[in-house]
Design a protein around this motif. Sequence first.
Motif, PDB file in Angstrom:
ATOM      1  N   CYS A  72       0.831  -1.218   0.000  1.00 34.54           N
ATOM      2  CA  CYS A  72       0.000   0.000   0.000  1.00 34.54           C
ATOM      3  C   CYS A  72       0.857   1.256   0.000  1.00 34.54           C
ATOM      4  O   CYS A  72       0.604   2.209  -0.747  1.00 34.54           O
ATOM      5  CB  CYS A  72      -0.922   0.014   1.216  1.00 34.54           C
ATOM      6  SG  CYS A  72      -2.345  -1.084   1.108  1.00 34.54           S
ATOM      7  N   VAL A  73       1.882   1.266   0.842  1.00 35.05           N
ATOM      8  CA  VAL A  73       2.713   2.464   0.998  1.00 35.05           C
ATOM      9  C   VAL A  73       3.631   2.641  -0.207  1.00 35.05           C
ATOM     10  O   VAL A  73       3.804   3.762  -0.706  1.00 35.05           O
ATOM     11  CB  VAL A  73       3.516   2.396   2.309  1.00 35.05           C
ATOM     12  CG1 VAL A  73       4.339   3.670   2.490  1.00 35.05           C
ATOM     13  CG2 VAL A  73       2.583   2.211   3.505  1.00 35.05           C
ATOM     14  N   VAL A  74       4.217   1.555  -0.700  1.00 37.01           N
ATOM     15  CA  VAL A  74       5.100   1.654  -1.872  1.00 37.01           C
ATOM     16  C   VAL A  74       4.327   2.144  -3.088  1.00 37.01           C
ATOM     17  O   VAL A  74       4.789   3.041  -3.814  1.00 37.01           O
ATOM     18  CB  VAL A  74       5.770   0.294  -2.168  1.00 37.01           C
ATOM     19  CG1 VAL A  74       6.421   0.305  -3.557  1.00 37.01           C
ATOM     20  CG2 VAL A  74       6.817  -0.030  -1.114  1.00 37.01           C
ATOM     21  N   LEU A  75       3.140   1.596  -3.319  1.00 35.23           N
ATOM     22  CA  LEU A  75       2.349   2.014  -4.480  1.00 35.23           C
ATOM     23  C   LEU A  75       1.907   3.468  -4.351  1.00 35.23           C
ATOM     24  O   LEU A  75       1.794   4.181  -5.360  1.00 35.23           O
ATOM     25  CB  LEU A  75       1.135   1.099  -4.645  1.00 35.23           C
ATOM     26  CG  LEU A  75       1.455  -0.337  -5.077  1.00 35.23           C
ATOM     27  CD1 LEU A  75       0.189  -1.181  -5.113  1.00 35.23           C
ATOM     28  CD2 LEU A  75       2.149  -0.363  -6.432  1.00 35.23           C
ATOM     29  N   ALA A  76       1.670   3.920  -3.127  1.00 40.99           N
ATOM     30  CA  ALA A  76       1.299   5.323  -2.923  1.00 40.99           C
ATOM     31  C   ALA A  76       2.460   6.260  -3.240  1.00 40.99           C
ATOM     32  O   ALA A  76       2.243   7.438  -3.543  1.00 40.99           O
ATOM     33  CB  ALA A  76       0.841   5.538  -1.486  1.00 40.99           C
ATOM     34  N   ALA A  77       3.687   5.745  -3.172  1.00 43.91           N
ATOM     35  CA  ALA A  77       4.873   6.556  -3.453  1.00 43.91           C
ATOM     36  C   ALA A  77       5.254   6.557  -4.923  1.00 43.91           C
ATOM     37  O   ALA A  77       6.283   7.133  -5.291  1.00 43.91           O
ATOM     38  CB  ALA A  77       6.051   6.069  -2.610  1.00 43.91           C
ATOM     39  N   LEU A  78       4.459   5.916  -5.776  1.00 45.07           N
ATOM     40  CA  LEU A  78       4.726   5.960  -7.214  1.00 45.07           C
ATOM     41  C   LEU A  78       4.673   7.408  -7.703  1.00 45.07           C
ATOM     42  O   LEU A  78       3.911   8.223  -7.178  1.00 45.07           O
ATOM     43  CB  LEU A  78       3.690   5.129  -7.977  1.00 45.07           C
ATOM     44  CG  LEU A  78       3.763   3.616  -7.819  1.00 45.07           C
ATOM     45  CD1 LEU A  78       2.578   2.970  -8.528  1.00 45.07           C
ATOM     46  CD2 LEU A  78       5.070   3.072  -8.364  1.00 45.07           C
ATOM     47  N   PRO A  79       5.454   7.743  -8.706  1.00 41.44           N
ATOM     48  CA  PRO A  79       5.423   9.124  -9.218  1.00 41.44           C
ATOM     49  C   PRO A  79       4.136   9.430  -9.961  1.00 41.44           C
ATOM     50  O   PRO A  79       3.305   8.554 -10.202  1.00 41.44           O
ATOM     51  CB  PRO A  79       6.633   9.157 -10.163  1.00 41.44           C
ATOM     52  CG  PRO A  79       6.812   7.740 -10.593  1.00 41.44           C
ATOM     53  CD  PRO A  79       6.432   6.902  -9.402  1.00 41.44           C
ATOM     54  N   THR A  80       4.006  10.678 -10.333  1.00 40.95           N
ATOM     55  CA  THR A  80       2.828  11.129 -11.064  1.00 40.95           C
ATOM     56  C   THR A  80       2.722  10.429 -12.415  1.00 40.95           C
ATOM     57  O   THR A  80       3.718  10.254 -13.119  1.00 40.95           O
ATOM     58  CB  THR A  80       2.898  12.645 -11.291  1.00 40.95           C
ATOM     59  OG1 THR A  80       2.964  13.293 -10.025  1.00 40.95           O
ATOM     60  CG2 THR A  80       1.675  13.146 -12.040  1.00 40.95           C
ATOM     61  N   GLY A  81       1.499  10.044 -12.773  1.00 36.87           N
ATOM     62  CA  GLY A  81       1.276   9.372 -14.045  1.00 36.87           C
ATOM     63  C   GLY A  81       1.441  10.309 -15.232  1.00 36.87           C
ATOM     64  O   GLY A  81       1.041  11.478 -15.180  1.00 36.87           O
ATOM     65  N   GLN A  82       2.033   9.808 -16.313  1.00 35.84           N
ATOM     66  CA  GLN A  82       2.258  10.613 -17.505  1.00 35.84           C
ATOM     67  C   GLN A  82       0.963  10.937 -18.239  1.00 35.84           C
ATOM     68  O   GLN A  82       0.954  11.802 -19.120  1.00 35.84           O
ATOM     69  CB  GLN A  82       3.245   9.892 -18.424  1.00 35.84           C
ATOM     70  CG  GLN A  82       4.634   9.789 -17.825  1.00 35.84           C
ATOM     71  CD  GLN A  82       5.607   9.016 -18.687  1.00 35.84           C
ATOM     72  OE1 GLN A  82       5.230   8.437 -19.698  1.00 35.84           O
ATOM     73  NE2 GLN A  82       6.863   8.988 -18.287  1.00 35.84           N
ATOM     74  N   ASN A  83      -0.122  10.273 -17.860  1.00 35.96           N
ATOM     75  CA  ASN A  83      -1.423  10.611 -18.444  1.00 35.96           C
ATOM     76  C   ASN A  83      -1.767  12.073 -18.217  1.00 35.96           C
ATOM     77  O   ASN A  83      -2.453  12.689 -19.041  1.00 35.96           O
ATOM     78  CB  ASN A  83      -2.533   9.755 -17.828  1.00 35.96           C
ATOM     79  CG  ASN A  83      -2.268   8.280 -17.952  1.00 35.96           C
ATOM     80  OD1 ASN A  83      -1.225   7.807 -17.539  1.00 35.96           O
ATOM     81  ND2 ASN A  83      -3.224   7.543 -18.491  1.00 35.96           N
ATOM     82  N   VAL A  84      -1.311  12.625 -17.096  1.00 36.28           N
ATOM     83  CA  VAL A  84      -1.645  14.012 -16.762  1.00 36.28           C
ATOM     84  C   VAL A  84      -1.131  14.956 -17.854  1.00 36.28           C
ATOM     85  O   VAL A  84      -1.798  15.929 -18.223  1.00 36.28           O
ATOM     86  CB  VAL A  84      -1.076  14.405 -15.384  1.00 36.28           C
ATOM     87  CG1 VAL A  84      -1.384  15.871 -15.075  1.00 36.28           C
ATOM     88  CG2 VAL A  84      -1.656  13.511 -14.305  1.00 36.28           C
ATOM     89  N   TYR A  85       0.068  14.677 -18.364  1.00 37.11           N
ATOM     90  CA  TYR A  85       0.599  15.514 -19.447  1.00 37.11           C
ATOM     91  C   TYR A  85      -0.266  15.393 -20.703  1.00 37.11           C
ATOM     92  O   TYR A  85      -0.504  16.383 -21.409  1.00 37.11           O
ATOM     93  CB  TYR A  85       2.037  15.115 -19.763  1.00 37.11           C
ATOM     94  CG  TYR A  85       2.666  16.003 -20.827  1.00 37.11           C
ATOM     95  CD1 TYR A  85       3.190  17.242 -20.492  1.00 37.11           C
ATOM     96  CD2 TYR A  85       2.701  15.605 -22.158  1.00 37.11           C
ATOM     97  CE1 TYR A  85       3.745  18.067 -21.461  1.00 37.11           C
ATOM     98  CE2 TYR A  85       3.246  16.417 -23.131  1.00 37.11           C
ATOM     99  CZ  TYR A  85       3.774  17.644 -22.776  1.00 37.11           C
ATOM    100  OH  TYR A  85       4.306  18.465 -23.739  1.00 37.11           O
TER     101      TYR A  85
END
Length: 313
Positions: free
Chosen positions: A264-277
Amino acid sequence: MGLLSAMEGFCVIGIVIAVGYVAARMRVGGPTCQTVLNRFSFFVSSPCLMFAILSKEPIFEIFHSSIVVAFLSALLVGLVFLILNHYCFHLDPADAIIGTLNSLYLNSNNIGLPIATYILGNPALVAPILVMQQAVFTPVGLAALDAATTGKVSARRILTQPLHQPLLIGSLLGIAVSALSHWIGFFPIPKFIFDPIDMIGQSAVPLILMAFGMSLYGTRPMQERSNRAAIIAVALLKNLAMPAIAFLLAYFLMGFRGATLYACVVLAALPTGQNVYNYAARYNVGLTFARDGILLSTVTSPIFIAIIAALLS
């Protein structure tokens, strides 16, 4: 042991990214190579990978209760950014929406799949997050951008958005096969059909990582001084605040311990998704803001994940 596994996973990921960077620097594959790798992975490899993984995953293990942690932590972080923007950054509505998406949107594909594979040991862990983001956060974000840029909301564009997401389609088809397998008691897809799908899917992670390495060549981030504070805030919210909130929710609200808490904690620390761009480009708003937020959170994410591994291992 958890820290060692994380470091080994980052080493594997880092080497493949470095190969992509060197290939771009040496102009291997020409100027369109990164685009080709990204498009092939997006439209072919990654959907095949998610289908192959999820179709063989027991249906009751796909949607684990940990999705509650992912949803609430993302929602809270997005709310925090909006509050910070109101009192500190004063971005216009469209840029504020991009900043909110930058803060809460997880890179469940380009970085999430490799980390789930090589650090957490189970790529299926990103599937519920992927479905959550494409089914909930993306329509809401696009509706908000519609309203901010045109003053109206295109219901048709929002409702048809999932039809343009091959990763979501591959995931949903895999979930459907998993449910069918549970109902009929055996795996319904013949081996000679499943094997080529699985084989193609295995190319997804290296293609994604090499394309990302290529994207780093020639990049000059943080050029707009006016947004630097907001960009740094986005990276801190995404890589520090979200995993901290996820830990509190997972530990105290859901009662998770051990490997589930760690995931849970590791996945929450993933960077921002490139979909946003991609969304920023579609509406031609906050392009530099989106790009720099993604890049900064991507560069700093391994540091925070290593810290998490050291603390929770």
